[in-house]
Design a protein around this motif. Structure first.
Motif, mmCIF file in Angstrom:
data_model
loop_
_atom_site.group_PDB
_atom_site.id
_atom_site.type_symbol
_atom_site.label_atom_id
_atom_site.label_comp_id
_atom_site.label_asym_id
_atom_site.label_seq_id
_atom_site.Cartn_x
_atom_site.Cartn_y
_atom_site.Cartn_z
ATOM 1 N N VAL A 174 0.847 -1.197 0.000
ATOM 2 C CA VAL A 174 0.000 0.000 0.000
ATOM 3 C C VAL A 174 0.881 1.245 0.000
ATOM 4 O O VAL A 174 0.605 2.217 -0.695
ATOM 5 N N SER A 175 1.949 1.161 0.745
ATOM 6 C CA SER A 175 2.862 2.283 0.854
ATOM 7 C C SER A 175 3.516 2.626 -0.494
ATOM 8 O O SER A 175 3.585 3.793 -0.894
ATOM 9 N N ARG A 176 3.977 1.599 -1.188
ATOM 10 C CA ARG A 176 4.593 1.837 -2.488
ATOM 11 C C ARG A 176 3.587 2.371 -3.494
ATOM 12 O O ARG A 176 3.867 3.279 -4.269
ATOM 13 N N LEU A 177 2.393 1.770 -3.464
ATOM 14 C CA LEU A 177 1.360 2.226 -4.394
ATOM 15 C C LEU A 177 1.006 3.678 -4.135
ATOM 16 O O LEU A 177 0.889 4.484 -5.065
ATOM 17 N N HIS A 178 0.864 3.993 -2.866
ATOM 18 C CA HIS A 178 0.568 5.383 -2.490
ATOM 19 C C HIS A 178 1.632 6.336 -3.026
ATOM 20 O O HIS A 178 1.316 7.368 -3.617
ATOM 21 N N ALA A 179 2.895 5.980 -2.801
ATOM 22 C CA ALA A 179 3.980 6.860 -3.235
ATOM 23 C C ALA A 179 3.918 7.087 -4.745
ATOM 24 O O ALA A 179 4.035 8.217 -5.226
ATOM 25 N N LYS A 180 3.693 6.017 -5.459
ATOM 26 C CA LYS A 180 3.678 6.092 -6.909
ATOM 27 C C LYS A 180 2.495 6.914 -7.422
ATOM 28 O O LYS A 180 2.652 7.783 -8.283
ATOM 29 N N MET A 181 1.336 6.643 -6.866
ATOM 30 C CA MET A 181 0.145 7.343 -7.345
ATOM 31 C C MET A 181 0.175 8.813 -6.980
ATOM 32 O O MET A 181 -0.180 9.664 -7.798
ATOM 33 N N SER A 182 0.594 9.136 -5.786
ATOM 34 C CA SER A 182 0.526 10.557 -5.441
ATOM 35 C C SER A 182 1.656 11.332 -6.102
ATOM 36 O O SER A 182 1.483 12.513 -6.406
ATOM 37 N N ALA A 183 2.779 10.671 -6.356
ATOM 38 C CA ALA A 183 3.836 11.362 -7.110
ATOM 39 C C ALA A 183 3.341 11.708 -8.500
ATOM 40 O O ALA A 183 3.566 12.819 -8.998
ATOM 41 N N GLN A 184 2.645 10.770 -9.114
ATOM 42 C CA GLN A 184 2.133 11.041 -10.459
ATOM 43 C C GLN A 184 1.071 12.136 -10.448
ATOM 44 O O GLN A 184 1.093 13.038 -11.290
ATOM 45 N N ALA A 185 0.162 12.050 -9.497
ATOM 46 C CA ALA A 185 -0.865 13.083 -9.397
ATOM 47 C C ALA A 185 -0.217 14.446 -9.208
ATOM 48 O O ALA A 185 -0.607 15.425 -9.853
ATOM 49 N N ASN A 243 2.691 15.456 -10.152
ATOM 50 C CA ASN A 243 3.302 15.886 -11.404
ATOM 51 C C ASN A 243 2.279 16.441 -12.375
ATOM 52 O O ASN A 243 2.482 17.507 -12.961
ATOM 53 N N ILE A 244 1.198 15.713 -12.546
ATOM 54 C CA ILE A 244 0.150 16.163 -13.453
ATOM 55 C C ILE A 244 -0.363 17.527 -13.024
ATOM 56 O O ILE A 244 -0.539 18.434 -13.845
ATOM 57 N N LEU A 245 -0.584 17.685 -11.723
ATOM 58 C CA LEU A 245 -1.114 18.946 -11.218
ATOM 59 C C LEU A 245 -0.125 20.083 -11.399
ATOM 60 O O LEU A 245 -0.513 21.200 -11.762
ATOM 61 N N LYS A 246 1.126 19.790 -11.164
ATOM 62 C CA LYS A 246 2.135 20.826 -11.306
ATOM 63 C C LYS A 246 2.238 21.264 -12.768
ATOM 64 O O LYS A 246 2.259 22.458 -13.076
ATOM 65 N N ASN A 247 2.255 20.290 -13.665
ATOM 66 C CA ASN A 247 2.418 20.602 -15.082
ATOM 67 C C ASN A 247 1.189 21.251 -15.705
ATOM 68 O O ASN A 247 1.314 22.121 -16.556
ATOM 69 N N VAL A 296 -1.020 0.795 -14.467
ATOM 70 C CA VAL A 296 -1.626 1.930 -15.160
ATOM 71 C C VAL A 296 -0.846 3.210 -14.903
ATOM 72 O O VAL A 296 -0.660 4.033 -15.797
ATOM 73 N N VAL A 297 -0.370 3.358 -13.690
ATOM 74 C CA VAL A 297 0.446 4.528 -13.393
ATOM 75 C C VAL A 297 1.670 4.536 -14.301
ATOM 76 O O VAL A 297 2.026 5.565 -14.883
ATOM 77 N N ASP A 298 2.284 3.384 -14.477
ATOM 78 C CA ASP A 298 3.435 3.290 -15.374
ATOM 79 C C ASP A 298 3.051 3.636 -16.810
ATOM 80 O O ASP A 298 3.757 4.372 -17.489
ATOM 81 N N GLU A 299 1.915 3.119 -17.248
ATOM 82 C CA GLU A 299 1.440 3.413 -18.607
ATOM 83 C C GLU A 299 1.256 4.908 -18.809
ATOM 84 O O GLU A 299 1.730 5.480 -19.787
ATOM 85 N N LEU A 300 0.564 5.514 -17.867
ATOM 86 C CA LEU A 300 0.295 6.946 -17.973
ATOM 87 C C LEU A 300 1.601 7.720 -18.002
ATOM 88 O O LEU A 300 1.751 8.696 -18.729
ATOM 89 N N GLU A 301 2.524 7.269 -17.195
ATOM 90 C CA GLU A 301 3.845 7.892 -17.153
ATOM 91 C C GLU A 301 4.493 7.845 -18.532
ATOM 92 O O GLU A 301 5.043 8.835 -19.006
ATOM 93 N N ALA A 302 4.416 6.670 -19.158
ATOM 94 C CA ALA A 302 5.071 6.463 -20.448
ATOM 95 C C ALA A 302 4.447 7.321 -21.542
ATOM 96 O O ALA A 302 5.113 7.736 -22.485
ATOM 97 N N GLU A 303 3.151 7.614 -21.387
ATOM 98 C CA GLU A 303 2.442 8.374 -22.415
ATOM 99 C C GLU A 303 2.824 9.844 -22.433
ATOM 100 O O GLU A 303 2.735 10.494 -23.458
ATOM 101 N N GLN A 304 3.192 10.326 -21.297
ATOM 102 C CA GLN A 304 3.484 11.771 -21.203
ATOM 103 C C GLN A 304 4.622 12.164 -22.122
ATOM 104 O O GLN A 304 5.718 11.792 -21.968
#
Lengths: 158, 158
Positions: free
Chosen positions: A23-34, A36-40, B150-158
């Motif tokens: 859960v911890s790894r998934l959380h880190a990955k998902m919120s890092a991506q979110a 990034n998207i928000l920042k960009n 899916v997070v990886d996929e989305l990452e790759a698409e950017q």
DNA sequence: TTACTTTGGTTGATCCGTCAACAAAAAAGT
DNA sequence: ACTTTTTTGTTGACGGATCAACCAAAGTAA
């Protein structure tokens, strides 16, 4: 039977299979991506995004109301709101009924910024949810609720 | 059909039901509890616990090997290991094959400390896993893997 | 060999999340 | 009325997570 097997397999369970770690790894990955998207897309933080989402779904709100619904940290929220008011993204008006509270709401600029991020975030959310079958989605949310409950139980036992 | 319903309901999905947010809250709750248990039972951090678990399941290791298997941050790991060596919880010996690397392992004291925490952590893990049915467990891990992908996929698409 | 790239590990800067302390206002109890 | 408790919001402090810079050693290629 399934339980006894479970009990034994736990003995040598590698870290990679432990619930909290996963859960911890998934959380880190998902919120890092979110983030990034928000920042960009809109130049805002995840916390600011969450404030926007709360305003969109519930309308004008006080910080305390947000805390009640989300269990976000009130200190963290206070700083996020300060930053958003400062950046002109939300307005802050004194509450009529409570001298301590202030009611926050979108400004026009805030709404514009929110709309910059929203399609990206919505598409991502759709992709995330559509990666699972309906049954898997239900199982995921059900499992998360159960885990949540067990953590509370364990807490109470201490 | 399920998908079109999904697509529409996302429009007004409250924060409380969003995947990233839910995972985030669950993560916070679970790791806070794990940290407490570890502090109270053995006086170690979650990071230190994870190093111990890696040593138990894989034997002597280099930090780089831990990073490869867990995707933990190498900086964070470096500091954790430094602290553990300092506290006499693990030994650090230069690697024979690689002059840069060092191999870490339990010290006797480290093993004792690990055994202080292990029953508590194992019981908690059992309780967490037993709160779900076998089907739910599989769905949970399957769903987490899919989200990860899916997070990886989305990452790759950017 | 000698240059170039990759890997292992340390460190510093920075940001985020959490917690506790606090002041002001409101609510509850007497 | 008045005292006590709860709620609201701000702030400071601290630890954890993340990222980039960096050095030393290994590996690769010419």
């Amino acid at each position: 039977m399934a339980d006894s097997m479970l009990d034994e397999s736990i003995l040598d369970m590698p870290l990679e299979q432990m619930v909290t770690f996963r859960v911890s790894r998934l959380h880190a990955k998902m919120s890092a991506q979110a983030s990034n998207i928000l920042k960009n897309s809109a130049g805002i933080s995840l916390m600011q995004w969450r404030v926007f989402v709360m305003l969109e779904t519930h309308g004008k709100l006080t910080p305390a109301a947000i805390v009640r619904r989300t269990e976000l940290d009130k200190g963290q929220l206070s700083r996020a709101i300060k930053g958003m008011v400062n950046a002109g993204l939300i307005s802050s008006a004194p509450s009529e009924s409570d001298q301590r509270a202030h009611v926050i709401d979108f400004t026009e600029k805030g709404l514009e910024v929110f709309h910059l991020a929203r399609p990206h975030m919505r598409q991502r959310q759709t992709r995330l949810l559509n990666s699972m079958t309906a049954a898997e989605r239900e199982a995921l949310f059900g499992a998360m609720e159960k885990l949540d409950a067990v953590v509370d139980e364990l807490e109470a036992e201490q």
